[in-house]
Design a protein around this motif. Structure first.
Motif, PDB file in Angstrom:
ATOM      1  N   TRP A 115       0.826  -1.205   0.000  1.00  0.00           N
ATOM      2  CA  TRP A 115       0.000   0.000   0.000  1.00  0.00           C
ATOM      3  C   TRP A 115       0.864   1.260   0.000  1.00  0.00           C
ATOM      4  N   LYS A 116       1.905   1.275   0.788  1.00  0.00           N
ATOM      5  CA  LYS A 116       2.755   2.467   0.860  1.00  0.00           C
ATOM      6  C   LYS A 116       3.517   2.692  -0.446  1.00  0.00           C
ATOM      7  N   ARG A 117       3.838   1.616  -1.123  1.00  0.00           N
ATOM      8  CA  ARG A 117       4.522   1.758  -2.413  1.00  0.00           C
ATOM      9  C   ARG A 117       3.600   2.375  -3.464  1.00  0.00           C
ATOM     10  N   LEU A 118       2.299   2.175  -3.310  1.00  0.00           N
ATOM     11  CA  LEU A 118       1.322   2.707  -4.262  1.00  0.00           C
ATOM     12  C   LEU A 118       0.827   4.101  -3.877  1.00  0.00           C
ATOM     13  N   TRP A 119       1.437   4.690  -2.884  1.00  0.00           N
ATOM     14  CA  TRP A 119       1.000   6.002  -2.399  1.00  0.00           C
ATOM     15  C   TRP A 119       1.092   7.036  -3.521  1.00  0.00           C
ATOM     16  N   PRO A 120       0.061   7.883  -3.680  1.00  0.00           N
ATOM     17  CA  PRO A 120       0.078   8.872  -4.773  1.00  0.00           C
ATOM     18  C   PRO A 120       1.186   9.901  -4.596  1.00  0.00           C
ATOM     19  N   SER A 121       1.667  10.401  -5.702  1.00  0.00           N
ATOM     20  CA  SER A 121       2.753  11.389  -5.662  1.00  0.00           C
ATOM     21  C   SER A 121       2.275  12.740  -5.154  1.00  0.00           C
ATOM     22  N   GLU A 122       0.969  13.009  -5.260  1.00  0.00           N
ATOM     23  CA  GLU A 122       0.400  14.269  -4.783  1.00  0.00           C
ATOM     24  C   GLU A 122      -0.799  13.983  -3.886  1.00  0.00           C
ATOM     25  N   ILE A 123      -1.015  14.848  -2.907  1.00  0.00           N
ATOM     26  CA  ILE A 123      -2.158  14.712  -2.012  1.00  0.00           C
ATOM     27  C   ILE A 123      -3.445  14.981  -2.798  1.00  0.00           C
ATOM     28  N   LEU A 124      -4.454  14.149  -2.555  1.00  0.00           N
ATOM     29  CA  LEU A 124      -5.715  14.254  -3.285  1.00  0.00           C
ATOM     30  C   LEU A 124      -6.657  15.226  -2.588  1.00  0.00           C
TER      31      LEU A 124
END
Length: 400
Positions: free
Chosen positions: A390-399
């Motif tokens: 899950w942490k590896r898939l974290w988005p590059s920008e806050i949604l």
């Protein structure tokens, strides 16, 4: 000199003749569809075998040339050749334990090639004992009970179709009379035809492995960040029907329709975004949470969420947060004693309506409304591999 040339040509002709093989069974042609990563494992095996054959030919030619220089008779040459042929050892002459150890170390492509050599090796190479290891190594992470059940239904449907074709193929007219008079003729012809096909048993693990590897079998699994990481599905995991593309080592995902939304298709899904469903249930079923009393601030969780009652659930990643009345100090925190559990989804900004949600620890069922969606069952994540995914898939920008 002429005699030397004749003997050399004879040895080369014999070598070429020895390379003739029986045509492979129909299932062996599936190997052409396998991925380059799958086939390259046997390149060394085949190359070494070819080198051994060439060296053997060179050695044999050298021996014959020396014999001709010594003016030995042609009869003695033939006798010597027969002795060399009789002394050759087949792989089937090895002890069973040694042969089994060799086959266990072969990659899937080489095991398929060995199965096409002869009936004795075929009976060994298609054994579930060897293919269970390959299945678990490559497909075990994304194949679950639902996929296995789908494969069993696939086998049953194919068997039913085959039986219906056999019924349609019953003899009629004169052939039916002949089959009654001499039924063994008809039975024998059917047995001979089926034996010529050399098809794999449908319920074998090798058959299932090849069906997955060639993309002929679609199976259910779950996809992280569906639809190419669409912003509306970041840090979620949804059910889909997958098929493998061996040419590019990726998958095609088909997401089921729901509400007014048609079937969504996503191509080029990598292995890293796939997993087997954590529970063998329908995506429309509410998961019964059995970890609510254990939840404490900082715990990693997945929670079911859907837009409305017609939609299937997806699993969304979050963490357990602190109550507003708590300052977050671990020495004085009593949030785990409260009936209210705060869930935080930190991929969203602090002011977003999706940032926080609360549930009742003792009476939690599906909670929500048509505006904010419905929250379902919760599972606590204890596996570090799941959390790191899950942490590896974290988005590059806050949604938002």
């Amino acid at each position: 000199m002429l005699l030397y040339l004749f003997i050399s040509c004879f040895s080369i002709i014999f070598f070429i003749k020895s390379l003739t093989l029986k045509p492979p069974p129909p299932w062996a042609t599936e190997m052409r569809l396998l991925s380059p990563w799958f086939r390259k494992d046997v390149s060394f095996f085949l190359s070494s075998r070819l080198i051994k054959n060439i060296l053997g030919l060179a050695y044999f030619t050298t021996v014959v040339s020396k014999m001709s220089l010594k003016k030995m008779s042609f009869t003695s040459k033939v006798d010597n050749f027969e002795e060399v042929e009789e002394s050759a050892m087949s792989i089937l002459d090895l002890p069973d334990l040694v042969l089994e150890c060799i086959l266990e170390r072969l990659p899937p492509a080489a095991l398929c090639s060995m199965a096409g050599v002869c009936s004795s090796l075929r009976s060994r190479c298609i054994s579930d004992h060897f293919w269970e290891k390959h299945m678990k190594k490559k497909w075990g992470r994304i194949i679950g009970p639902a996929a296995y059940r789908e494969w069993q239904w696939h086998i049953a449907l194919r068997t039913r179709k085959d039986s219906s074709h056999l019924k349609q193929g019953k003899p009629k007219g004169l052939m039916r009379v002949l089959s009654i008079v001499r039924p063994s003729w008809w039975i024998k012809s059917k047995v001979d035809d089926s034996s010529k096909q050399c098809s794999l048993p449908d319920d074998s693990i090798m058959s299932w492995f090849l069906a997955l590897e060639t993309g002929r079998f679609r199976f259910p699994a779950q996809v992280y960040n569906r639809e190419n990481g669409h912003v509306g599905f970041m840090l979620s995991c949804y059910d889909a029907e997958l098929s493998y593309d061996p040419r590019i080592d990726t998958f095609q995902a088909r997401y089921p329709p729901h509400g007014r939304r048609a079937v969504a298709i996503e191509n080029y899904v990598p292995w890293e975004r796939l997993r087997a469903p954590p529970f063998d249930t329908s995506p429309h079923d509410l998961h019964i949470s059995d970890c609510l009393n254990e939840l404490r601030p900082g715990d990693n969780i997945e929670i079911q969420w859907r837009r409305n009652k017609e939609f299937p659930y997806g699993w969304w990643y979050g963490v357990v947060g602190h109550l507003e009345s708590c300052d977050g100090n671990d020495n004085y925190c009593r949030c785990h004693n409260s009936d209210t559990v705060v869930l935080e989804f930190n991929q969203y900004t602090a002011g977003s309506r999706w940032r926080r949600a609360t549930i009742n620890r003792k009476e939690h069922r599906e909670e929500g409304n048509e505006a904010d969606g419905f929250y379902g069952g919760i599972r606590k994540l204890c596996n570090e591999e799941e959390i790191s995914t899950w942490k590896r898939l974290w988005p590059s920008e806050i949604l938002e």
